[in-house]
Design a protein around this motif. Structure first.
Motif, PDB file in Angstrom:
ATOM      1  N   GLY A 124     -22.603  24.959   7.627  1.00  0.00           N
ATOM      2  CA  GLY A 124     -22.697  23.652   7.603  1.00  0.00           C
ATOM      3  C   GLY A 124     -23.898  22.787   7.902  1.00  0.00           C
ATOM      4  O   GLY A 124     -24.100  21.578   7.642  1.00  0.00           O
ATOM      5  N   GLN A 125     -24.857  23.465   8.298  1.00  0.00           N
ATOM      6  CA  GLN A 125     -26.156  22.801   9.012  1.00  0.00           C
ATOM      7  C   GLN A 125     -27.146  23.112   7.839  1.00  0.00           C
ATOM      8  O   GLN A 125     -27.015  23.853   6.918  1.00  0.00           O
ATOM      9  N   ASP A 136     -18.990  10.992   9.754  1.00  0.00           N
ATOM     10  CA  ASP A 136     -18.057  11.784   8.951  1.00  0.00           C
ATOM     11  C   ASP A 136     -16.462  11.035   8.846  1.00  0.00           C
ATOM     12  O   ASP A 136     -16.152  11.052   7.629  1.00  0.00           O
ATOM     13  N   THR A 141     -29.645  23.067   2.144  1.00  0.00           N
ATOM     14  CA  THR A 141     -28.043  23.234   2.441  1.00  0.00           C
ATOM     15  C   THR A 141     -27.569  23.992   1.148  1.00  0.00           C
ATOM     16  O   THR A 141     -28.199  24.011   0.254  1.00  0.00           O
ATOM     17  N   ARG A 158     -26.373  17.920  10.285  1.00  0.00           N
ATOM     18  CA  ARG A 158     -25.741  17.552   9.521  1.00  0.00           C
ATOM     19  C   ARG A 158     -25.831  15.624   9.672  1.00  0.00           C
ATOM     20  O   ARG A 158     -26.580  15.329  10.599  1.00  0.00           O
ATOM     21  N   VAL A 175     -22.658  12.080  14.306  1.00  0.00           N
ATOM     22  CA  VAL A 175     -21.733  12.847  13.368  1.00  0.00           C
ATOM     23  C   VAL A 175     -20.409  12.778  13.310  1.00  0.00           C
ATOM     24  O   VAL A 175     -20.078  12.501  12.114  1.00  0.00           O
TER      25      VAL A 175
END
Length: 230
Positions: free
Chosen positions: A29-30, A127, A73, A180, A123
């Protein structure tokens, strides 16, 4: 020959050991740089760049620029689903070979980035706003939805605070350690100011660290709950 989905082409892209290592690294996910992905794949920079070009052309990865830096990504949820299925069948994700960002746990948890909140807490804030539909992509950039503005009003943030100022009010900022997105722009600054104003957090003099109080940690977790995509 029967025409259909070009499974062989996608399989050939994924099947190369170096390219599969790159894709597996991105499954965490990075967003990672070419040099970081080269280290994960055990190849040189030119070779990694060539592999990334092929993966980008194949719709599996996409570049992302942040300032002078370029990151990569996975290109989509569909691409992630394919890699996830294969890694699960093959035995799961290996441990990463590197850990981007600062080593200091306090800096990784919460810090200043251009006067907005970064690190794990930054983050989480971003999110959480996205997951609840408070933060949306508009024609002129990212902004808060009507429900988002109602939520922000609870922190003393109103549309009038941005009257006469050019959009976008906010933007995605790629986090140095988490790799992220966190919330940047004027809204990002406004939320950080609100957190400080409530006494939930303070800036540690002479550092970039944002230190949360115990009560502030609990209040922040309640206001910006973590969860799927958050």
């Amino acid at each position: 020959m029967h025409e259909g989905p070009n499974i062989a082409r996608v399989a050939a892209l994924i099947g190369d050991p170096a390219r599969s290592s790159i894709l597996v690294a991105l499954m965490r996910g990075q967003a990672l740089t070419v040099s970081e992905l080269a280290a994960e794949a055990g190849v040189g920079l030119p070779t990694a760049s060539s592999h990334l070009s092929q993966l980008e052309a194949g719709g599996l990865v996409e570049p992302r620029k942040q300032g002078r830096h370029k990151y990569f990504t996975l290109a989509s949820d569909d691409a992630a689903a394919v890699i996830e299925a294969l890694t699960g069948f093959a035995g799961g994700l290996p441990k990463p070979k590197s850990r981007p960002g600062p080593r200091d746990p306090a800096l990784r948890t919460a810090r200043i980035c251009y006067n907005h909140l970064a690190g794990e807490r930054g983050v989480q804030l971003y999110d959480s706003l996205v997951a609840r539909g408070h933060l949306v992509v508009a024609a002129d950039g990212m902004t808060l939805s009507p429900e988002g503005w109602d939520f922000a009003a609870g922190f003393g943030i109103t549309p009038g605070d941005f009257a006469g100022k050019r959009p976008p009010h906010c933007r995605e900022c790629l986090d140095w350690s988490a790799r992220r997105s966190h919330l940047g722009g004027r809204l990002g600054r406004a939320f950080l100011s609100a957190l400080e104003g409530r006494g939930w957090a303070r800036r540690v003099r002479g550092t970039r660290i944002i230190a949360f109080t115990s009560e502030g940690e609990r209040a922040f977790a309640s206001a910006f709950p973590a969860g799927p995509r958050a």
